[in-house]
Enzyme design. Structure first.
Site, PDB file in Angstrom:
ATOM      1  N   SER A 133       0.843  -1.207   0.000  1.00  0.00           N
ATOM      2  CA  SER A 133       0.000   0.000   0.000  1.00  0.00           C
ATOM      3  C   SER A 133       0.873   1.251   0.000  1.00  0.00           C
ATOM      4  O   SER A 133       1.986   1.247   0.522  1.00  0.00           O
ATOM      5  CB  SER A 133      -0.889   0.027   1.242  1.00  0.00           C
ATOM      6  OG  SER A 133      -1.707  -1.109   1.291  1.00  0.00           O
TER       7      SER A 133
HETATM    8  N1  SAH Z   1      -0.627  -4.866   4.246  1.00  0.00           N
HETATM    9  C1  SAH Z   1       0.081  -4.808   2.984  1.00  0.00           C
HETATM   10  C2  SAH Z   1      -0.851  -4.717   1.814  1.00  0.00           C
HETATM   11  C3  SAH Z   1      -1.042  -6.055   1.171  1.00  0.00           C
HETATM   12  S1  SAH Z   1      -2.136  -6.076  -0.210  1.00  0.00           S
HETATM   13  C4  SAH Z   1       1.105  -3.689   3.034  1.00  0.00           C
HETATM   14  O1  SAH Z   1       1.775  -3.565   4.045  1.00  0.00           O
HETATM   15  O2  SAH Z   1       1.291  -2.962   2.080  1.00  0.00           O
HETATM   16  C5  SAH Z   1      -3.513  -6.940   0.499  1.00  0.00           C
HETATM   17  C6  SAH Z   1      -3.286  -8.371   0.840  1.00  0.00           C
HETATM   18  O3  SAH Z   1      -4.550  -8.907   1.282  1.00  0.00           O
HETATM   19  C7  SAH Z   1      -2.862  -9.288  -0.303  1.00  0.00           C
HETATM   20  O4  SAH Z   1      -1.619  -9.851   0.008  1.00  0.00           O
HETATM   21  C8  SAH Z   1      -3.953 -10.337  -0.395  1.00  0.00           C
HETATM   22  O5  SAH Z   1      -3.486 -11.637  -0.692  1.00  0.00           O
HETATM   23  C9  SAH Z   1      -4.530 -10.275   1.011  1.00  0.00           C
HETATM   24  N2  SAH Z   1      -5.868 -10.840   1.168  1.00  0.00           N
HETATM   25  C10 SAH Z   1      -6.961 -10.741   0.356  1.00  0.00           C
HETATM   26  N3  SAH Z   1      -7.986 -11.437   0.864  1.00  0.00           N
HETATM   27  C11 SAH Z   1      -7.552 -12.006   2.031  1.00  0.00           C
HETATM   28  C12 SAH Z   1      -8.143 -12.845   3.003  1.00  0.00           C
HETATM   29  N4  SAH Z   1      -9.401 -13.283   2.908  1.00  0.00           N
HETATM   30  N5  SAH Z   1      -7.395 -13.221   4.060  1.00  0.00           N
HETATM   31  C13 SAH Z   1      -6.107 -12.803   4.193  1.00  0.00           C
HETATM   32  N6  SAH Z   1      -5.491 -12.021   3.305  1.00  0.00           N
HETATM   33  C14 SAH Z   1      -6.195 -11.612   2.223  1.00  0.00           C
END
Ligand code: SAH
Length: 292
Positions: A133
């Site tokens: 993000s």
């Molecule tokens: N927190 C991260 C952003 C990751 S993007 C950062 O520090 O930038 C969002 C993430 O959510 C992805 O890796 C995706 O695989 C995960 N995601 C989507 N649906 C999910 C679910 N049901 N359970 C756990 N993770 C999920």
């Protein structure tokens, strides 16, 4: 202190955007909670502000107009201080959040080919179709979380559940602000990657969980703070159930009947749930099930 003030460039609030916009803040029973909210919001968002996250496909083109950190090297605290100065200029005000972001080396969480963009305000690909993000969105979401009753009382986020570990950057920031942080990821390769990247620097209070965050994480519930980095059409009931009384949840949710995602804040009080609808965002989809 943590709530946005009128007239700020950022954070962008729907009620700052015109007469038709409105933040809904009404006690409501849990199940109907979010589906009801977006219908109340009709907003024309200025184009320049409508870029909370870059779509994944555009991440590489960002490199053509980047401001490369110069001179000091990416491991210098000065690079992060400059990022934090830009976040302040953009209207982010919570000192605890800004200090935490000043101390987590974001460049260690992005691929080698993209490190020169690590301190720009942009999301970047982290593999498996997911993104890290953008810093202003991380700061904004945690700032909103810090406005919850527990955090206001304790200056800490308490027990935190993060849905969507990705590469672990936001989890590391949360680790500096929460008593205990549980971060859950459904894609095993990313869960493993976050574990590797955090390595020995992983704060002792941060636990990484491989699992389907749609179900929350019952073993350690209830949570004072729940933060989602992926958005679906509605908030899963499990998250609402696992939110402690006095706790706050911040998540992207797709607006009913539209293509836009908005940031939704839910407070659980003795009387039930209260929610507000905030700015437009662009997170990856929340999906169910596990991928090995
Ligand atoms: N927190 C991260 C952003 C990751 S993007 C950062 O520090 O930038 C969002 C993430 O959510 C992805 O890796 C995706 O695989 C995960 N995601 C989507 N649906 C999910 C679910 N049901 N359970 C756990 N993770 C999920």
């Amino acid at each position: 202190m943590t709530e946005p003030r009128r007239g700020q460039k950022f954070p962008l609030r729907l009620d700052a955007l015109g007469a038709t916009s409105k933040i809904a803040r009404t006690p409501s029973p849990a199940p109907a909670l979010v589906k009801a909210a977006p219908a109340k919001v009709a907003v024309v968002v200025p184009r320049a502000l409508l870029r909370p996250q870059r779509p994944l496909a555009h991440a590489h083109t960002d490199s053509s107009h980047r401001a490369t950190p110069s001179g000091l090297g990416l491991d210098s605290a000065d690079v992060r201080k400059r990022m934090v100065m830009r976040l302040r200029a953009a209207g982010l005000t919570n000192e605890a959040v800004l200090q935490a972001m000043a101390s987590v080396p974001r460049h260690l969480f992005v691929d080698a080919a993209l490190v020169t963009q690590a301190y720009e305000d942009t999301s970047l690909p982290i593999g498996h179709g997911q993104t890290i993000s953008k810093p202003s969105v991380v700061a904004r979401m945690i700032e909103l979380l810090m406005g919850g009753a527990t955090a206001r009382r304790t200056q800490r986020l308490g027990r935190v559940l993060e849905i969507g570990t990705g590469c672990g950057y936001q989890a590391a920031v949360l680790g500096l602000l929460g008593e205990q942080v549980f971060s859950i990821e459904r894609l095993k390769p990313l869960h493993d990657k976050a574990r590797d990247l955090l390595g020995t620097t992983r704060p002792a209070n941060l636990r990484l969980v491989y699992g389907d965050g749609m179900r929350g994480h019952p073993p350690n519930a209830p949570y004072d703070s729940i933060i989602a980095a992926a958005g679906g059409d509605a908030l899963p009931q499990a998250w609402l159930d696992q939110l402690a009384i006095g706790g706050r949840l911040v998540s992207p949710v797709r607006q009913a009947g539209g293509n836009r995602q908005v940031l939704v804040v839910v407070d659980r009080t003795e009387r039930g749930y209260e929610h507000s609808v905030n700015e437009v965002v662009n997170f990856v989809p929340l999906k169910s099930g596990l991928i090995e």
